[in-house]
Scaffold this active site. Structure first.
Site, PDB file in Angstrom:
ATOM      1  CG  ASP A  27      -2.126   1.008   1.301  1.00 42.56           C
ATOM      2  OD1 ASP A  27      -2.052   1.549   0.261  1.00 42.56           O
ATOM      3  OD2 ASP A  27      -2.798   1.208   2.015  1.00 42.56           O
ATOM      4  CG  ASP A 123      -3.258   3.883  -3.449  1.00 41.13           C
ATOM      5  OD1 ASP A 123      -4.170   3.184  -4.053  1.00 41.13           O
ATOM      6  OD2 ASP A 123      -3.546   4.648  -2.617  1.00 41.13           O
ATOM      7  CD  GLU A 124      -5.660  -1.386  -1.467  1.00 43.49           C
ATOM      8  OE1 GLU A 124      -6.108  -2.447  -0.808  1.00 43.49           O
ATOM      9  OE2 GLU A 124      -6.445  -0.240  -1.616  1.00 43.49           O
TER      10      GLU A 124
END
Length: 366
Positions: A27, A123-124
């Protein structure tokens, strides 16, 4: 100690136990604002937020400096400015975020094959790195550290990583020590790791379910199944950290959604449409930032008795046009809003997300 002697000492240490599966959840910390702070030194160390320009703009991302004032994602911009008058607000820069995400995914593919990298958002991502750690060739910790190091040195961002034998536990782990964290949950310790945490950390559980689940991990399965129906056994497995879902890199991004809970129940159609317009603006902005289009638009309503009603409208071609999406949302609202019953919560979601260029999915794996 000579180099060879050091290796002998290390060789004598017990081999790390073999993990049946090694799943990482990576993350990127405060992703949108970190990209701006990375590229503009003047923004480092100060409260920064990313938000659109409209009158009804909401915060899409907040730096840790801004978070210390209480600024949070999905908060209306005017509220954030009251909490933190010196907040620097940047307009979203989708191309820049997508490029950063692409570079990070290139790093992931050094550690596992593309079909074992499941991007959940820019973003993950989940990575199944079992093959890397199988015969003691490497450990979960070593792989996680190398990924963090490469993301930091090559892309200029920090990431929090959780490592576990399941997606669920890896995700919870990465969230417990942000920013720049690394949390390993060894096989067999899942229930102990999860026990002290609030049940709300399990993704997708609402407060209502949470109230009913408090003694979860300790309950006998039988009583749980009686209390919760067949979901009970599944939820208990999750609470004990036994989640078998595979990492699947063929899935496109999840849904993008936003919702709002009214202070007083609303039955006025005009007021609901105003809220719908707000939420549509919000999800469309996210859609454009992430560079995707949506095929399905859904609206969900929560009625005063907590009953959830949801309806969806699917289009033949994906869109990112705010008016088209609003019209679809309005027709979903018409289908679901039964005779002006009072509404406690309204939400809008987009799914069936696709990249406009069909070859982009392939370009991800170059």
């Amino acid at each position: 100690m000579g180099h060879n002697a050091l290796w002998h000492t290390l060789g004598a240490l017990p081999r790390p136990e073999n993990w049946p599966r090694t799943i990482l959840h990576v993350d990127l910390d405060a992703f949108y604002t970190s990209v701006h702070q990375r590229d503009d030194p003047k923004l480092r160390g100060i409260p920064v937020a990313v938000a659109g320009r409209s009158r009804r703009a909401v915060i899409m991302g907040a730096s840790y400096e801004a978070r210390s004032y209480g600024v949070r994602s999905a908060m209306p911009l005017h509220e954030a400015m009251q909490l933190c008058p010196q907040l620097t607000v940047m307009p979203p820069d989708g191309a820049r975020y997508r490029e950063a995400s692409r570079l990070v995914h290139q790093i992931f593919r050094r550690f596992t094959s593309p079909e074992l990298v499941e991007g959940v958002a820019l973003d993950e991502a989940y990575l199944d790195v079992t093959a890397r750690t199988r015969h003691g060739t490497s450990t979960a910790e070593e792989v996680a550290r190398r990924i963090k190091f490469q993301v930091h040195t090559e892309v200029g961002l920090t990431a929090s990583v959780g490592a576990a034998t399941s997606k669920l536990v890896a995700k919870v782990a990465s969230g417990t020590r942000k920013p720049d964290g690394l949390v390993l949950v060894l096989p067999g310790t899942e229930a102990d790791f999860l026990a002290p945490l609030p049940i709300g950390v399990i993704p997708g559980l609402g407060p209502k379910t949470e109230e009913r689940l408090h003694a979860l991990a300790a309950y006998e399965t039988q009583r749980l199944v009686q209390a919760l129906g067949t979901n009970g056994a599944v939820l208990q497995r999750l609470a004990q950290g036994r989640d078998r879902a595979p990492v699947d890199g063929s899935k496109p991004a999840k849904t993008i959604s936003a919702e709002t809970t009214f202070e007083n129940d609303v039955s006025d159609r005009g007021q609901l449409e105003t809220a719908l317009r707000d939420l549509t603006d919000r999800v469309t902005e996210r859609l454009k930032t992430d560079g995707v289009r949506a095929r399905t638009i859904y609206v969900k309503l929560k009625l005063p008795d907590f009953k959830l009603v949801s309806r969806q409208v699917s289009r033949t071609s994906p869109t990112d046009d705010v008016e088209t999406i609003f019209r679809a949302a309005r027709s979903a609202l018409e289908k679901s809003h039964v005779e002006s019953r009072p509404v406690r919560l309204i939400g809008v979601g987009l799914s069936g997300l696709e990249h406009p260029e069909p070859d982009l999915q392939l370009a991800l794996f170059e």
